[in-house]
Design a protein around this motif. Structure first.
Motif, PDB file in Angstrom:
ATOM      1  N   ALA A  21     -13.079  -4.694  -1.880  1.00 62.75           N
ATOM      2  CA  ALA A  21     -12.341  -5.904  -1.499  1.00 62.75           C
ATOM      3  C   ALA A  21     -10.839  -5.700  -1.644  1.00 62.75           C
ATOM      4  O   ALA A  21     -10.052  -6.149  -0.796  1.00 62.75           O
ATOM      5  CB  ALA A  21     -12.804  -7.082  -2.363  1.00 62.75           C
ATOM      6  N   LEU A  22     -10.429  -4.996  -2.713  1.00 63.70           N
ATOM      7  CA  LEU A  22      -9.002  -4.735  -2.917  1.00 63.70           C
ATOM      8  C   LEU A  22      -8.436  -3.867  -1.799  1.00 63.70           C
ATOM      9  O   LEU A  22      -7.350  -4.152  -1.273  1.00 63.70           O
ATOM     10  CB  LEU A  22      -8.800  -4.059  -4.274  1.00 63.70           C
ATOM     11  CG  LEU A  22      -7.371  -3.617  -4.605  1.00 63.70           C
ATOM     12  CD1 LEU A  22      -6.458  -4.835  -4.680  1.00 63.70           C
ATOM     13  CD2 LEU A  22      -7.333  -2.838  -5.908  1.00 63.70           C
ATOM     14  N   VAL A  23      -9.147  -2.809  -1.438  1.00 69.41           N
ATOM     15  CA  VAL A  23      -8.662  -1.916  -0.379  1.00 69.41           C
ATOM     16  C   VAL A  23      -8.585  -2.653   0.951  1.00 69.41           C
ATOM     17  O   VAL A  23      -7.644  -2.459   1.738  1.00 69.41           O
ATOM     18  CB  VAL A  23      -9.562  -0.674  -0.284  1.00 69.41           C
ATOM     19  CG1 VAL A  23      -9.247   0.138   0.964  1.00 69.41           C
ATOM     20  CG2 VAL A  23      -9.403   0.193  -1.520  1.00 69.41           C
ATOM     21  N   GLY A  73       8.150   2.615   6.745  1.00 74.21           N
ATOM     22  CA  GLY A  73       7.517   3.490   5.762  1.00 74.21           C
ATOM     23  C   GLY A  73       8.101   3.315   4.383  1.00 74.21           C
ATOM     24  O   GLY A  73       7.378   3.366   3.371  1.00 74.21           O
ATOM     25  N   GLN A  74       9.413   3.100   4.298  1.00 78.39           N
ATOM     26  CA  GLN A  74      10.047   2.858   3.004  1.00 78.39           C
ATOM     27  C   GLN A  74       9.569   1.543   2.389  1.00 78.39           C
ATOM     28  O   GLN A  74       9.467   1.421   1.167  1.00 78.39           O
ATOM     29  CB  GLN A  74      11.568   2.832   3.168  1.00 78.39           C
ATOM     30  CG  GLN A  74      12.173   4.152   3.606  1.00 78.39           C
ATOM     31  CD  GLN A  74      11.993   5.243   2.572  1.00 78.39           C
ATOM     32  OE1 GLN A  74      11.950   4.979   1.367  1.00 78.39           O
ATOM     33  NE2 GLN A  74      11.871   6.492   3.033  1.00 78.39           N
ATOM     34  N   ALA A 114       3.596   0.178  -1.999  1.00 79.53           N
ATOM     35  CA  ALA A 114       2.194  -0.269  -2.002  1.00 79.53           C
ATOM     36  C   ALA A 114       1.233   0.896  -2.138  1.00 79.53           C
ATOM     37  O   ALA A 114       0.153   0.763  -2.723  1.00 79.53           O
ATOM     38  CB  ALA A 114       1.905  -1.054  -0.721  1.00 79.53           C
ATOM     39  N   LEU A 115       1.592   2.071  -1.595  1.00 78.40           N
ATOM     40  CA  LEU A 115       0.732   3.247  -1.730  1.00 78.40           C
ATOM     41  C   LEU A 115       0.622   3.681  -3.191  1.00 78.40           C
ATOM     42  O   LEU A 115      -0.434   4.129  -3.642  1.00 78.40           O
ATOM     43  CB  LEU A 115       1.282   4.387  -0.865  1.00 78.40           C
ATOM     44  CG  LEU A 115       1.301   4.134   0.644  1.00 78.40           C
ATOM     45  CD1 LEU A 115       1.947   5.304   1.367  1.00 78.40           C
ATOM     46  CD2 LEU A 115      -0.106   3.903   1.167  1.00 78.40           C
ATOM     47  N   VAL A 154      -2.834   2.420  -9.251  1.00 74.47           N
ATOM     48  CA  VAL A 154      -2.552   1.760 -10.528  1.00 74.47           C
ATOM     49  C   VAL A 154      -3.414   0.513 -10.684  1.00 74.47           C
ATOM     50  O   VAL A 154      -4.017   0.268 -11.738  1.00 74.47           O
ATOM     51  CB  VAL A 154      -1.048   1.410 -10.619  1.00 74.47           C
ATOM     52  CG1 VAL A 154      -0.762   0.629 -11.900  1.00 74.47           C
ATOM     53  CG2 VAL A 154      -0.202   2.675 -10.581  1.00 74.47           C
ATOM     54  N   VAL A 155      -3.502  -0.292  -9.606  1.00 74.48           N
ATOM     55  CA  VAL A 155      -4.338  -1.497  -9.653  1.00 74.48           C
ATOM     56  C   VAL A 155      -5.813  -1.125  -9.798  1.00 74.48           C
ATOM     57  O   VAL A 155      -6.570  -1.791 -10.512  1.00 74.48           O
ATOM     58  CB  VAL A 155      -4.104  -2.348  -8.394  1.00 74.48           C
ATOM     59  CG1 VAL A 155      -5.063  -3.522  -8.348  1.00 74.48           C
ATOM     60  CG2 VAL A 155      -2.670  -2.850  -8.355  1.00 74.48           C
TER      61      VAL A 155
END
Length: 455
Positions: A18-20, A162-163, A168-169, A174-175
């Protein structure tokens, strides 16, 4: 290695999935927004440069424009690239008649048109794509167009987007790590309860303690303790039954051994006949106990739960009563059947026959001779009651049973017959116990079937 899946892993996988999914949607939206905003930034830069160049050219006298072309070109020309986001622009200016006044940059001179605004152009032999913005001055005497290569514009847009997406990547792993630690920590009480269950001895009297702080566990703990209590009652009953069986078998077997030893000692002929008769009686008694044990084992099989079929209880009662007619005649008893021509019950014919035979045998064994025995069956008049089957007698044993409370469990020396009938009743969802005896009978043992047993 166990092939069972872990609840911890299942929760983690579903949470990460769900997070992805949500993360992917937000990243795609952020990237698209970044590209759009970067394009808007480039278009704004084209409009700014065109306004600046128009303002510069307006300050140059009209007659001086041809001679000052190099000066304006120097103003329009951009310096060397000093920043990653700096773009190479091209510009061209026309007069009202469409004559080129000056041109700066690598872009080919486009065709003169009267329209102004943004446009995508394909210029030159190489068919290069350019993003342009054209604008007239207030007097509509001069028109200027500023251009940038479309691939440079797109490259800048994707770089800016991209910056924006790059943080978020880094945030996703971490999450995911934090989510895994949180799920493991949150399921720790469940793991503790599982360990307590694994250490629980079902043979003992120990119960689960309700010391958990989570109300969701209260129902689980109560259910487990209820099952343990039922298990203890069942184990106690099985142990008592085993003791009764051992005691019941010990007596006839010991008597058989003693009589056999006496026969080997050279008894007189009359005594030998008496010893053989005692051996036969004790052997029949032991055989009856073993037969009851086999019947009890058949009622305990799990195959009887489900797959029921219609059984004609009235016809079954007539058939079983006919089988015991000779035994009743030898005791000078009367054995009758009272009931409708047909009474269909959803159940198992083998088990119902077994229960009915035990009821009739108990009536023949535990009553004096000349007893009146009757097998009765019928359908209750109440819409909330189902079919019923009972065996009644007027023997001396009924005097004690008459004072017994309604629904009390009948008892005999071994309880095997009653245990068999009780288990047959349990398989059919019925109730078994002592019922009120109609005159002239004094004792009735009855099976009350549920309403759902109607066939």
């Amino acid at each position: 290695m166990s092939s069972q899946r872990s609840l911890n892993q299942r929760l983690l996988l579903w949470s990460l999935g769900a997070l992805v999914l949500v993360w992917g949607c937000f990243v795609a939206l952020a990237y698209r927004t970044g590209v759009h905003e970067a394009d808007e930034l480039t278009d704004g830069q084209l409009a700014t440069v065109s306004a600046l160049l128009l303002d510069v050219s307006a300050q140059v006298p009209s007659g001086a424009i041809p001679g000052s072309r190099a000066q304006i070109g120097a103003l329009a020309a951009l310096p060397h690239k000093n920043h990653d986001y700096q773009q190479s622009l091209s510009a061209v200016q026309w007069d009202a008649a469409g004559q080129v006044l000056w041109q700066v940059g690598e872009a080919p001179v486009p065709a003169f048109v009267l329209e102004e605004g943004y446009a995508n152009l394909v210029l030159g032999p190489a068919a290069q794509h350019w993003r342009s913005f054209s604008h007239w001055d207030e007097a509509r005497a001069h028109k200027i167009m500023v251009m940038v290569r479309l691939d440079d514009r797109d490259r800048l847009a994707h770089d800016i987007a991209g910056q924006m997406v790059e943080p978020a990547l880094w945030l996703l792993p971490v999450v995911a790590l934090a989510l895994g630690l949180a799920i493991g920590r949150g399921l720790r009480p469940l793991h503790q309860l599982s360990q307590e269950l694994a250490q629980l001895d079902v043979q003992g009297a120990k119960r689960l303690e309700q010391h958990h702080d989570w109300q969701e566990f209260d129902t689980v703990v109560d259910s487990i303790n209820t099952l343990l209590a039922r298990q203890q009652v069942a184990l106690a009953r099985e142990r008592q039954l085993a003791n009764d069986i051992a005691h019941e078998l010990r007596t006839p077997l010991a008597a058989i051994v003693l009589q056999a030893q006496a026969l080997g000692g050279g008894l007189p002929v009359p005594a030998q006949a008496q010893a053989l008769e005692l051996i036969r009686t004790d052997a029949l008694r032991a055989g009856h106990v073993l037969q009851q044990l086999l019947a009890l084992a058949r009622t305990s099989r799990g195959q009887w739960h489900g797959s029921a079929s219609p059984v004609d209880v009235a016809a079954l009662a007539r058939t079983v009563a006919a089988d015991y007619a000779q035994a009743a005649w030898q005791r000078q008893d009367s054995l009758a059947v009272q009931g409708p021509e047909q009474l269909l019950v959803s159940g198992h014919a083998v088990l119902l026959e077994m229960a009915l035979r035990n009821l009739i045998e108990n009536a023949l064994r535990h009553t004096p001779p000349t007893t009146q025995i009757e097998v009765q069956c019928g359908q209750a008049m109440d819409a909330h009651a189902g079919p019923w089957l009972q065996v009644c007698d007027d023997g001396a044993r009924g005097l004690a049973a008459k004072a017994a409370p309604m629904g009390a469990k009948p008892a005999d020396s071994l309880h095997l017959g009653q245990e068999i009938i009780a288990r047959v009743a349990q398989v059919h969802g019925a109730r078994f116990g002592i019922a009120a005896a109609p005159a002239p009978f004094t004792t009735c043992y009855r099976l009350d079937f549920p309403v759902s047993a109607k066939a």
